[in-house]
Scaffold this active site. Structure first.
Site, short mmCIF file in Angstrom:
data_model
loop_
_atom_site.label_atom_id
_atom_site.label_comp_id
_atom_site.label_asym_id
_atom_site.label_seq_id
_atom_site.Cartn_x
_atom_site.Cartn_y
_atom_site.Cartn_z
N GLU A 466 0.82 -1.23 0.00
CA GLU A 466 0.00 0.00 0.00
C GLU A 466 0.85 1.27 0.00
O GLU A 466 0.65 2.15 0.84
CB GLU A 466 -0.90 0.03 1.24
CG GLU A 466 -1.95 -1.05 1.27
CD GLU A 466 -2.93 -0.89 2.44
OE1 GLU A 466 -2.75 0.03 3.25
OE2 GLU A 466 -3.86 -1.69 2.52
N GLU A 539 -4.41 -8.77 1.64
CA GLU A 539 -5.09 -8.51 2.91
C GLU A 539 -6.59 -8.64 2.66
O GLU A 539 -7.14 -8.01 1.76
CB GLU A 539 -4.78 -7.11 3.45
CG GLU A 539 -3.45 -7.06 4.16
CD GLU A 539 -3.09 -5.68 4.68
OE1 GLU A 539 -3.98 -4.99 5.21
OE2 GLU A 539 -1.91 -5.31 4.55
C1 GAL Z 1 -3.94 -2.06 5.96
C2 GAL Z 1 -2.46 -2.14 6.21
C3 GAL Z 1 -2.16 -2.99 7.42
C4 GAL Z 1 -3.03 -2.57 8.57
C5 GAL Z 1 -4.44 -2.71 8.17
C6 GAL Z 1 -5.38 -2.35 9.31
O1 GAL Z 1 -4.25 -1.02 5.14
O2 GAL Z 1 -1.79 -2.66 5.10
O3 GAL Z 1 -0.82 -2.86 7.77
O4 GAL Z 1 -2.73 -1.29 8.91
O5 GAL Z 1 -4.70 -1.83 7.10
O6 GAL Z 1 -6.68 -2.46 8.88
#
Ligand code: GAL
Length: 819
Positions: A466, A539
């Site tokens: 990101e 994710e």
């Molecule tokens: C994502 C990020 C993670 C964490 C997560 C929390 O955007 O890549 O490291 O922060 O959000 O929801």
């Protein structure tokens, strides 16, 4: 003043890209998972975990920083750093004795170090972000000069003859910005808190009887991430002694394919002033120790020269590395000179085939979904300084849940995690911390690849997560350089990056596999532009749950453990997995996260909340109810999990859930049926029933017959503590659970539990998984949180160890650990 937070920056990047014309859219312990020390004579690789002294320095007061930089000539004359603690007669008796791995941040109290004022509830954004919360409210950083510099001191004991050898120190990971000083000489500075590094100390050791004084100054004033990162030498340090003709660190690269073809590339260094011909002997053995190939190659080395030798062979019937049978071959590399072995180097590898297609992921030809979790290196009681056995235990919990993959977010994993994944059969996405082609980023990327490329578990290299430049032309240039370096060092594995925006633009062209964070709805442009690009959810999910809580509390800052709460960018388990499960061109994903971690205490990113609620398990690894959702739909195990507990105010309507992979489930309250329901694949079952004390029972049916039963009984008052232990090597993970006198778990028990140890062992940390607890991690006691507390015990010798969990007014629990 306008507060700028990370998430806004990322959203800002998306807007910017649009402006630039881009379109956006409880188990038995397994011992011996990690290998014991191999016989590498004449090479020695000595683990340096013990006999360190530790003291805080100071980030702004040189007088409290042992003279480091007190005079401008700290760097001027070699060997005269001016650091008082570098002197052999410096008295370090006031420094604490510590063992590695060590994280000093976890030892510090929680501090509400906010300069930030929380907006009134009606003005608060849905997911408020506070910088101090992000790192878990520990007093480390620029505002805390007195607790952000740590000094480690060790007296090196060397042997006669060592001056003839090449001596190096290998640091697996120091958080962060470390300076290594030996006998007053500043030998190395290493910024990254996540990459390993090596320091050649051969020229700087004392060859007389004087002691060798090793100092490591660690500066954690700056963070590298937006999550708890720990502080200190939190991974192992090794002293390596070799001949002057040797195989350097990570000196072999072993490529193989499922036909049995093996190609071993070995680097050999001649650090002497004499040209020579050596014989490189590589012996490949299978896991039973049977030699399957022996390759001998002469290698000519000029004086002070390095050569790379290639040896190839074909194994007759290769035994593959897979998730169920993670078979590993070992390679013993010997350098022979005039008939004598001068160096020995050990490697392992696995033969497997990994294929990503747009509509399928295949391991050794078998189609499977990636059922992964994201994890930071952080555990109750120990912070980032996770001992090897605990790493293994954590991975076992994930495997038990049915997970087959691990993303080391957002930094290179600890070597022991990679080794354990090799040995347990878990796929790994190993990730670089910095997405940059600047020298530091490329250096870190090179270390990531060289260190990891023999691990069969690693299936993907990630260049980052990101990043603001992800969808931009600048991002594209950076990614091209990073990709080029990866392909040069490892042409066998695909490159990915985790994108939450800009998919189809910027860095996308450099990816073999697109990682998507959350926003599957943004995949339109990339699907059109790159129709054959495989997509993995780097994710996914992000269910927010507090273990053992079933109602949201704005005062205690808890979220219910039903699968109902997710941040606005995320999804519940049932909102992502059924979609990924049935969509062929979503190859699976990595849940954010396997375990809770300190920092980012979402959705309550403010004091007193200190730990995230994202985990499928809490910070101790105690499962939340979603654990059984994943186990039901990810593993082959029969699952029938009934919740919540059965202690409520009479008459209250309680939502009763079941996670099960049975065909149907019938619920009874005190023997009265509440109806039988068919299970739909990938979904839970639910009944609403008014509470009456007694019990609820679920019967699971398969083929029309009851095959499983689960029960929840109304508990009485706390009467006893039951202590159980799961052991991996020298680590015992102890669970203290509070029961009533009938043996029913007391769901809200918060009794204070003391852990008494008799015998050669030590409690190295305690926890309870409560995201708002400010109790110390380094203690011999802990309150239970919703009935559970944990102690991590390290066995430090032989002889049996008895641990008692005692709490006032309760019958104690006890375990005996065998030597
Ligand atoms: C994502 C990020 C993670 C964490 C997560 C929390 O955007 O890549 O490291 O922060 O959000 O929801």
């Amino acid at each position: 003043m306008v507060e700028v937070h990370r998430r806004h920056l990322l959203q800002g990047a998306a807007v910017l890209s649009v402006g630039l014309g881009a379109e956006m859219a409880a188990q038995p312990a397994l011992a011996g998972i990690l290998p014991g020390p191999a016989d590498l004579a004449p090479r020695q690789r000595i683990r340096f975990d013990e006999d360190w002294r530790f003291a805080f320095g100071h980030a702004s007061d040189v007088n409290r920083d042992f003279g480091f930089g007190a005079y401008q000539y700290t760097h001027a004359k070699q060997g005269l750093s001016g650091v008082t603690a570098a002197e052999p007669d410096y008295d370090d008796s006031t420094w604490r004795q510590v063992s590695l791995p060590h994280d000093w941040a976890v030892e510090l109290p929680f501090v509400n170090n906010d300069t930030y004022t929380l907006p009134a509830p009606d003005k608060r954004r849905e997911y408020e972000e506070d910088e101090a919360a992000a790192h878990g409210y520990k007093p480390v950083g620029r505002k805390y000069p007195e607790t952000s510099i740590g000094w480690y001191r060790k007296v090196l004991r060397l042997e006669k003859g060592d001056e003839q050898k090449r001596l190096t120190l290998e640091f697996d990971g120091v958080f962060r910005d470390s300076i290594v000083i030996l006998n007053g000489y500043i030998l190395n500075r290493h910024e990254s808190g996540y990459t390993p590094f090596e320091v050649d100390i051969s020229n700087f050791i004392n060859t007389d009887d004087k002691p060798n004084i090793l100092l490591v100054r660690v500066d954690a004033s700056y963070g590298e991430g937006w999550f708890y990162e720990g502080a200190g030498i939190y991974r192992h340090v090794w002293l390596v002694k070799t001949a002057r003709t040797y195989v350097p660190q990570w000196g072999t690269f072993i490529k193989s394919d499922i036909s049995g073809a093996v190609d071993i590339e070995t680097r050999i260094v001649n650090g002497t002033d004499t040209a020579k011909t050596v014989t490189l002997v590589s012996t490949i053995s299978d896991a039973d120790g049977k030699v399957v190939a022996r390759l001998e190659t002469p290698v000519e080395l000029a004086a002070q020269d390095e050569q790379t030798a290639n040896q190839t062979t074909k194994l007759a019937s290769p035994r593959l590395w897979g998730l169920k049978d993670p078979h590993l071959y070992s390679v013993r590399t010997e350098i022979m000179e005039s008939g004598a072995v001068v160096d020995v180097f050990a490697s392992t590898f696995g033969i497997r085939e990994v294929v990503f297609k747009v509509d399928g992921f295949f391991l050794n030809g078998e189609a499977m979904k990636i059922k992964g979790t994201n994890n930071h290196q952080d555990h109750a009681g120990v912070g980032s300084a996770i001992p090897d056995g605990l790493h293994v235990w954590r991975l076992q919990q994930l495997k038990e849940m049915g997970s087959n993959a691990y993303r080391s977010s957002h930094n290179p994993a600890t070597p022991e995690v990679l080794e354990a994944c090799d040995r347990l059969g878990i796929l790994v996405l190993d990730e670089n911390r910095l997405m940059t082609s600047a020298p530091e980023g490329m250096y870190e990327l090179e270390a990531l690849i060289r260190r990891g490329r023999n691990h069969p578990s690693i299936i993907l290299w990630s260049i980052g997560n990101e990043e603001p430049q992800q969808g931009t032309e600048r991002g594209a240039k950076i990614a091209r350089d990073m990709r080029r370096l990866i392909k040069k060092l490892d042409p066998t594995r695909p490159v990915t990056a985790a994108m939450n925006n800009g998919q189809g633009f910027g860095i996308t062209e450099s990816l073999d596999v697109l990682g998507v964070n959350y926003y599957v709805t943004r995949l339109g442009p990339v699907r059109e532009k790159y129709p054959n690009l495989p997509v993995v959810g780097t994710e996914t999910a992000s269910t927010l749950c507090t273990r053992g809580e079933y109602e949201r509390s704005e005062t205690k800052l808890y979220v219910p453990a039903y699968d109902v709460t997710a941040p606005k960018w995320g999804h519940t388990a049932e909102n992502w997995w059924p979609l990924y499960d049935k969509t062929p061109n979503l190859l699976g994903g990595f849940v954010w996260t396997g375990f809770d971690y300190r920092g980012e205490p979402t959705p309550f990113n403010w004091w007193p909340s200190v730990t995230s609620h994202f985990g499928i398990m809490d910070l101790c690894g105690f499962p939340k109810d979603n654990f059984w959702y994943y186990q039901a739909w990810w593993s082959d195990k029969p699952v029938l999990h009934l919740f919540p507990h059965w202690n409520w105010e009479p008459g209250k309507d309680v939502s009763v859930w079941v996670h099960s992979n049975c065909e149907a489930v019938e619920l009874f309250v005190n023997g009265k049926s509440q109806g039988r329901k068919d299970v739909a694949k990938d979904y839970h079952l639910e009944w609403t029933v008014p509470f009456v004390p007694g019990k609820i029972t679920a019967y699971g049916y398969r083929g029309g017959k009851v095959t499983m039963k689960a029960e929840r009984v109304t508990a009485g008052g706390a009467a006893k503590v039951v202590l159980t232990s799961e052991r991996v090597d020298d680590i015992a993970v102890l669970k203290a659970e509070v029961f009533d006198k009938a043996g029913v778990a007391v769901p809200k028990a918060d009794n204070l539990i003391f852990f008494d140890v008799e015998g050669p062992a030590e409690v190295i940390g305690v926890g309870n998984g409560n995201p708002t607890s400010h109790e110390p991690d380094k203690a011999l006691y802990r309150k239970a949180f919703n009935g559970l507390a944990q102690a991590i015990v390290q066995v430090k010798g032989t002889g049996s160890v008895t641990i008692t969990a005692r709490s006032e007014g309760l019958i104690s629990g006890r375990v005996v650990l065998k030597a």
